[in-house]
Design an enzyme around this catalytic site. Structure first.
Site, PDB file in Angstrom:
ATOM      1  N   PHE A 132     -20.497 -62.010  37.995  1.00  0.00           N
ATOM      2  CA  PHE A 132     -20.222 -60.593  37.734  1.00  0.00           C
ATOM      3  C   PHE A 132     -21.494 -59.811  38.039  1.00  0.00           C
ATOM      4  O   PHE A 132     -22.503 -59.958  37.338  1.00  0.00           O
ATOM      5  CB  PHE A 132     -19.842 -60.476  36.257  1.00  0.00           C
ATOM      6  CG  PHE A 132     -19.600 -59.087  35.725  1.00  0.00           C
ATOM      7  CD1 PHE A 132     -18.346 -58.505  35.809  1.00  0.00           C
ATOM      8  CD2 PHE A 132     -20.617 -58.387  35.072  1.00  0.00           C
ATOM      9  CE1 PHE A 132     -18.106 -57.240  35.257  1.00  0.00           C
ATOM     10  CE2 PHE A 132     -20.386 -57.127  34.531  1.00  0.00           C
ATOM     11  CZ  PHE A 132     -19.122 -56.556  34.629  1.00  0.00           C
ATOM     12  N   GLU A 136     -28.634 -54.020  38.123  1.00  0.00           N
ATOM     13  CA  GLU A 136     -29.502 -53.942  39.304  1.00  0.00           C
ATOM     14  C   GLU A 136     -30.962 -53.933  38.840  1.00  0.00           C
ATOM     15  O   GLU A 136     -31.228 -53.683  37.658  1.00  0.00           O
ATOM     16  CB  GLU A 136     -29.175 -52.657  40.090  1.00  0.00           C
ATOM     17  CG  GLU A 136     -27.726 -52.642  40.555  1.00  0.00           C
ATOM     18  CD  GLU A 136     -27.384 -51.448  41.427  1.00  0.00           C
ATOM     19  OE1 GLU A 136     -28.245 -50.560  41.616  1.00  0.00           O
ATOM     20  OE2 GLU A 136     -26.237 -51.423  41.927  1.00  0.00           O
ATOM     21  N   HIS A 139     -31.435 -50.620  37.186  1.00  0.00           N
ATOM     22  CA  HIS A 139     -30.353 -50.045  36.373  1.00  0.00           C
ATOM     23  C   HIS A 139     -29.707 -51.129  35.527  1.00  0.00           C
ATOM     24  O   HIS A 139     -28.938 -51.935  36.031  1.00  0.00           O
ATOM     25  CB  HIS A 139     -29.306 -49.373  37.273  1.00  0.00           C
ATOM     26  CG  HIS A 139     -29.914 -48.361  38.196  1.00  0.00           C
ATOM     27  ND1 HIS A 139     -30.210 -47.079  37.793  1.00  0.00           N
ATOM     28  CD2 HIS A 139     -30.347 -48.469  39.473  1.00  0.00           C
ATOM     29  CE1 HIS A 139     -30.785 -46.437  38.798  1.00  0.00           C
ATOM     30  NE2 HIS A 139     -30.877 -47.258  39.826  1.00  0.00           N
ATOM     31  N   GLY A 140     -30.085 -51.137  34.219  1.00  0.00           N
ATOM     32  CA  GLY A 140     -29.547 -52.137  33.300  1.00  0.00           C
ATOM     33  C   GLY A 140     -28.638 -51.488  32.271  1.00  0.00           C
ATOM     34  O   GLY A 140     -27.414 -51.477  32.416  1.00  0.00           O
ATOM     35  N   SER A 141     -29.240 -50.880  31.246  1.00  0.00           N
ATOM     36  CA  SER A 141     -28.436 -50.257  30.184  1.00  0.00           C
ATOM     37  C   SER A 141     -27.614 -49.085  30.704  1.00  0.00           C
ATOM     38  O   SER A 141     -26.607 -48.716  30.091  1.00  0.00           O
ATOM     39  CB  SER A 141     -29.355 -49.759  29.056  1.00  0.00           C
ATOM     40  OG  SER A 141     -30.057 -50.831  28.498  1.00  0.00           O
ATOM     41  N   ILE A 166     -27.944 -62.160  37.505  1.00  0.00           N
ATOM     42  CA  ILE A 166     -26.517 -62.452  37.558  1.00  0.00           C
ATOM     43  C   ILE A 166     -26.250 -63.924  37.211  1.00  0.00           C
ATOM     44  O   ILE A 166     -26.604 -64.829  37.978  1.00  0.00           O
ATOM     45  CB  ILE A 166     -25.944 -62.084  38.950  1.00  0.00           C
ATOM     46  CG1 ILE A 166     -26.319 -60.637  39.307  1.00  0.00           C
ATOM     47  CG2 ILE A 166     -24.431 -62.304  38.982  1.00  0.00           C
ATOM     48  CD1 ILE A 166     -25.942 -59.578  38.273  1.00  0.00           C
ATOM     49  N   GLU A 366     -25.287 -57.918  27.978  1.00  0.00           N
ATOM     50  CA  GLU A 366     -23.998 -57.377  27.507  1.00  0.00           C
ATOM     51  C   GLU A 366     -24.202 -56.205  26.555  1.00  0.00           C
ATOM     52  O   GLU A 366     -23.466 -56.043  25.585  1.00  0.00           O
ATOM     53  CB  GLU A 366     -23.202 -58.472  26.791  1.00  0.00           C
ATOM     54  CG  GLU A 366     -22.955 -59.686  27.644  1.00  0.00           C
ATOM     55  CD  GLU A 366     -21.681 -59.571  28.436  1.00  0.00           C
ATOM     56  OE1 GLU A 366     -20.925 -58.613  28.198  1.00  0.00           O
ATOM     57  OE2 GLU A 366     -21.451 -60.441  29.283  1.00  0.00           O
ATOM     58  N   THR A 368     -27.755 -54.115  24.990  1.00  0.00           N
ATOM     59  CA  THR A 368     -28.813 -54.556  24.068  1.00  0.00           C
ATOM     60  C   THR A 368     -28.422 -54.198  22.627  1.00  0.00           C
ATOM     61  O   THR A 368     -27.546 -53.366  22.380  1.00  0.00           O
ATOM     62  CB  THR A 368     -30.153 -53.849  24.388  1.00  0.00           C
ATOM     63  OG1 THR A 368     -29.996 -52.452  24.123  1.00  0.00           O
ATOM     64  CG2 THR A 368     -30.564 -54.047  25.845  1.00  0.00           C
TER      65      THR A 368
HETATM   66  C1  LIG Z   1     -30.391 -64.381  31.381  1.00  0.00           C
HETATM   67  C2  LIG Z   1     -29.666 -63.105  31.680  1.00  0.00           C
HETATM   68  C3  LIG Z   1     -28.379 -63.159  32.223  1.00  0.00           C
HETATM   69  C4  LIG Z   1     -27.714 -61.975  32.582  1.00  0.00           C
HETATM   70  N1  LIG Z   1     -26.480 -62.043  33.169  1.00  0.00           N
HETATM   71  C5  LIG Z   1     -25.931 -60.903  33.715  1.00  0.00           C
HETATM   72  C6  LIG Z   1     -24.723 -60.967  34.508  1.00  0.00           C
HETATM   73  O1  LIG Z   1     -24.130 -62.042  34.679  1.00  0.00           O
HETATM   74  N2  LIG Z   1     -24.283 -59.830  35.114  1.00  0.00           N
HETATM   75  C7  LIG Z   1     -24.921 -58.623  34.960  1.00  0.00           C
HETATM   76  O2  LIG Z   1     -24.463 -57.634  35.538  1.00  0.00           O
HETATM   77  N3  LIG Z   1     -26.036 -58.526  34.182  1.00  0.00           N
HETATM   78  C8  LIG Z   1     -26.556 -59.634  33.562  1.00  0.00           C
HETATM   79  N4  LIG Z   1     -27.720 -59.550  32.804  1.00  0.00           N
HETATM   80  C9  LIG Z   1     -28.405 -58.258  32.693  1.00  0.00           C
HETATM   81  C10 LIG Z   1     -28.316 -57.616  31.319  1.00  0.00           C
HETATM   82  O3  LIG Z   1     -27.014 -57.187  31.059  1.00  0.00           O
HETATM   83  C11 LIG Z   1     -29.364 -56.499  31.250  1.00  0.00           C
HETATM   84  O4  LIG Z   1     -30.628 -57.124  31.179  1.00  0.00           O
HETATM   85  C12 LIG Z   1     -29.150 -55.573  30.066  1.00  0.00           C
HETATM   86  O5  LIG Z   1     -28.023 -54.751  30.263  1.00  0.00           O
HETATM   87  C13 LIG Z   1     -30.359 -54.664  29.788  1.00  0.00           C
HETATM   88  O6  LIG Z   1     -30.775 -54.043  30.962  1.00  0.00           O
HETATM   89  P1  LIG Z   1     -32.325 -54.077  31.378  1.00  0.00           P
HETATM   90  O7  LIG Z   1     -32.810 -55.483  31.309  1.00  0.00           O
HETATM   91  O8  LIG Z   1     -32.453 -53.357  32.674  1.00  0.00           O
HETATM   92  O9  LIG Z   1     -33.099 -53.285  30.240  1.00  0.00           O
HETATM   93  P2  LIG Z   1     -33.264 -51.677  30.135  1.00  0.00           P
HETATM   94  O10 LIG Z   1     -31.951 -51.003  30.294  1.00  0.00           O
HETATM   95  O11 LIG Z   1     -34.395 -51.250  31.005  1.00  0.00           O
HETATM   96  O12 LIG Z   1     -33.688 -51.550  28.594  1.00  0.00           O
HETATM   97  C14 LIG Z   1     -35.027 -51.903  28.145  1.00  0.00           C
HETATM   98  C15 LIG Z   1     -35.159 -51.471  26.686  1.00  0.00           C
HETATM   99  O13 LIG Z   1     -34.928 -50.087  26.565  1.00  0.00           O
HETATM  100  C16 LIG Z   1     -33.909 -49.819  25.613  1.00  0.00           C
HETATM  101  N5  LIG Z   1     -33.129 -48.641  26.009  1.00  0.00           N
HETATM  102  C17 LIG Z   1     -32.499 -48.398  27.179  1.00  0.00           C
HETATM  103  N6  LIG Z   1     -31.844 -47.220  27.147  1.00  0.00           N
HETATM  104  C18 LIG Z   1     -32.058 -46.711  25.902  1.00  0.00           C
HETATM  105  C19 LIG Z   1     -31.625 -45.530  25.210  1.00  0.00           C
HETATM  106  N7  LIG Z   1     -30.798 -44.640  25.781  1.00  0.00           N
HETATM  107  N8  LIG Z   1     -32.044 -45.337  23.948  1.00  0.00           N
HETATM  108  C20 LIG Z   1     -32.839 -46.245  23.328  1.00  0.00           C
HETATM  109  N9  LIG Z   1     -33.265 -47.388  23.909  1.00  0.00           N
HETATM  110  C21 LIG Z   1     -32.879 -47.617  25.181  1.00  0.00           C
HETATM  111  C22 LIG Z   1     -33.062 -51.082  25.598  1.00  0.00           C
HETATM  112  O14 LIG Z   1     -32.340 -51.218  24.362  1.00  0.00           O
HETATM  113  C23 LIG Z   1     -34.124 -52.159  25.771  1.00  0.00           C
HETATM  114  O15 LIG Z   1     -34.721 -52.445  24.521  1.00  0.00           O
HETATM  115  C24 LIG Z   1     -28.349 -60.727  32.348  1.00  0.00           C
HETATM  116  C25 LIG Z   1     -29.617 -60.690  31.746  1.00  0.00           C
HETATM  117  C26 LIG Z   1     -30.265 -61.854  31.411  1.00  0.00           C
HETATM  118  C27 LIG Z   1     -31.631 -61.779  30.776  1.00  0.00           C
END
Ligand SMILES: Cc1cc2nc3c(=O)[nH]c(=O)nc-3n(C[C@H](O)[C@H](O)[C@H](O)COP(=O)(O)OP(=O)(O)OC[C@H]3O[C@@H](n4cnc5c(N)ncnc54)[C@H](O)[C@@H]3O)c2cc1C
Length: 387
Positions: A132, A136, A139-141, A166, A366, A368
């Site tokens: 899935f 990117e 672009h996470g959260s 991923i 999924e 944070t």
């Molecule tokens: C081992 C692993 C497997 C994964 N598998 C998948 C997968 O299969 N498919 C997929 O698509 N993704 C996958 N992910 C990605 C995962 O979903 C993202 O890492 C997650 O959504 C967080 O995004 P980010 O790492 O970019 O953190 P960021 O979005 O940069 O966040 C960093 C910090 O900032 C905080 N933050 C962000 N926005 C706000 C806000 N508005 N207010 C307050 N705090 C905020 C967050 O809570 C976090 O503490 C995986 C990640 C890992 C580590």
């Protein structure tokens, strides 16, 4: 001693015989086939792929879907499967979550009949693996900011972009890739071997090591129009998948917490300091009581969530509450267990440090912990604090 479960509040009385039988079957599988080999895979940073056919045989892939070779179980049974798997390792449960909730669910819910027939039976049988691609590098959260684009070109879309973190990426036969089109975000079935599509494993993880995590690179990949999921546009597509997966995670985290609690309890009874077992000291008891209390509260939350889901009454915010709470508490329980084991808490002779490090990922992916705080916060106040 075989694992007997944690049931301080006689929750077993709420389960049907079938639910208990499913739990026991998965528990036995994990005990016999996963626990003996998981540390080795964790050390080598590999996923135990040889377990996939057995997981399929036990009906774990797309477990709640009906037809196409899927088991058609209720949501409580599926939750119990996740719990038992994650008692073994979060990597096992992650594989099942991605295959079922993040790939088979969107194909089943948003796909065409041809897509369902092409992919679901093979995925249920574990012969085809899915991944899935939403996150990117930048672009996470906030997946709405994604830069991956799909441009229409005759009967095809041309997709360009990078997806990172991923799960199952490099072992997948099909990637559900979410990309921006002129009409909004859409899901595409990008197949292994399509020119311009490649997956590269990410190494050096200290968490979820027994799981494949990859970067997907899409360099002008030509994807036929019939590989687009026809029945969803916008972020509600990926969010619907994430809701399914988060439900399983709320149960799964309890399994990791149970493994840590059980290990710490047994250790505290046997380990003697100052001429007494550790279990005889008030501070150690306080930690153990906190652990079993939080596991019990988490079980009640997960069980009720499963009932609501089975009755089709569940709201995404309720799933957020359970994912946030159960994973956050499991992480705290793992850290407390690590502490009770002293120096032994940092070695792989015990499963605790592995679970603790795994749960750092589970707390982040999924959505944070903090994002789920803001989702529930918005729900109860009507004020959006995310943007
Ligand atoms: C081992 C692993 C497997 C994964 N598998 C998948 C997968 O299969 N498919 C997929 O698509 N993704 C996958 N992910 C990605 C995962 O979903 C993202 O890492 C997650 O959504 C967080 O995004 P980010 O790492 O970019 O953190 P960021 O979005 O940069 O966040 C960093 C910090 O900032 C905080 N933050 C962000 N926005 C706000 C806000 N508005 N207010 C307050 N705090 C905020 C967050 O809570 C976090 O503490 C995986 C990640 C890992 C580590």
């Amino acid at each position: 001693m075989p694992f007997a479960g944690v049931d301080y509040y006689r929750l077993d009385e709420l389960l049907t015989d079938e639910e208990k039988m499913i739990r026991q079957t998965v528990r036995d599988f994990v005990e016999r086939e996963a626990v003996p080999i998981i540390e080795e895979h964790n050390t080598r940073e590999t996923f135990p792929r040889h377990l996939i056919p057995r997981m399929a045989e036990l009906g774990m892939f797309g477990a709640t879907l009906k037809g196409y070779g899927c088991a058609g179980l209720n949501n409580v049974s599926y939750g119990l499967i996740c719990q038992e798997l994650e008692r073994g390792d979060s990597g096992l449960r992650s594989m099942v979550s991605v295959q079922g909730s993040l790939c088979m669910h969107p194909i089943s819910t948003f796909g065409s009949e041809a897509q369902r027939e092409r992919w679901l039976p093979g995925m249920a049988a574990g012969q085809l693996i899915g991944c899935f691609g939403l996150t990117e590098p930048d672009h996470g959260s906030d997946p709405g900011g994604m830069e991956t684009r799909a441009r229409a070109d005759g009967n095809h879309f041309v997709i360009s972009g990078v997806k990172r973190w991923i799960t199952n990426g490099s072992i997948a036969d099909v990637a559900i890739v979410w990309a921006k089109t002129n009409e909004g975000i859409r899901g595409f079935l990008v197949e292994k071997g399509m020119p311009g599509f490649s997956a590269h494993d990410m190494k050096g993880k200290f968490s979820l090591r027994a799981s494949v995590t990859s970067e997907l690179v899409l360099d002008d990949v030509r994807v036929p129009h019939e590989n687009m999921l026809p029945n969803v546009v916008g972020l509600k597509g990926p969010f619907s998948c994430l809701n399914q997966a988060r439900y399983g995670i709320a149960w799964g985290a309890l399994g990791a917490a149970m493994a840590c609690y059980e290990t710490a309890l047994e250790y505290a009874k046997l380990r003697r300091q100052f001429d007494r077992p550790l279990a005889g000291f008030q501070l150690v008891q306080q930690k153990l009581v906190h652990m079993v209390t939080e596991i019990t509260k988490g079980q009640l939350l997960a069980y009720r969530l499963g009932q609501l889901k089975d009755q089709q009454k569940v709201r995404p915010e309720q799933i957020s509450m359970a994912k946030r709470n159960n994973v956050g508490q499991a992480l705290e329980i793992a850290r407390l267990a690590r502490d009770i084991l002293g120096a032994n808490g940092i070695v792989n002779e015990y499963p605790v440090i592995r679970h603790m490090l795994n749960l750092e990922t589970v707390n982040t992916y999924e959505g944070t912990y903090d994002m789920h705080t803001l989702i529930v916060g918005r729900d109860i106040t009507g004020e959006d604090a995310i943007r």
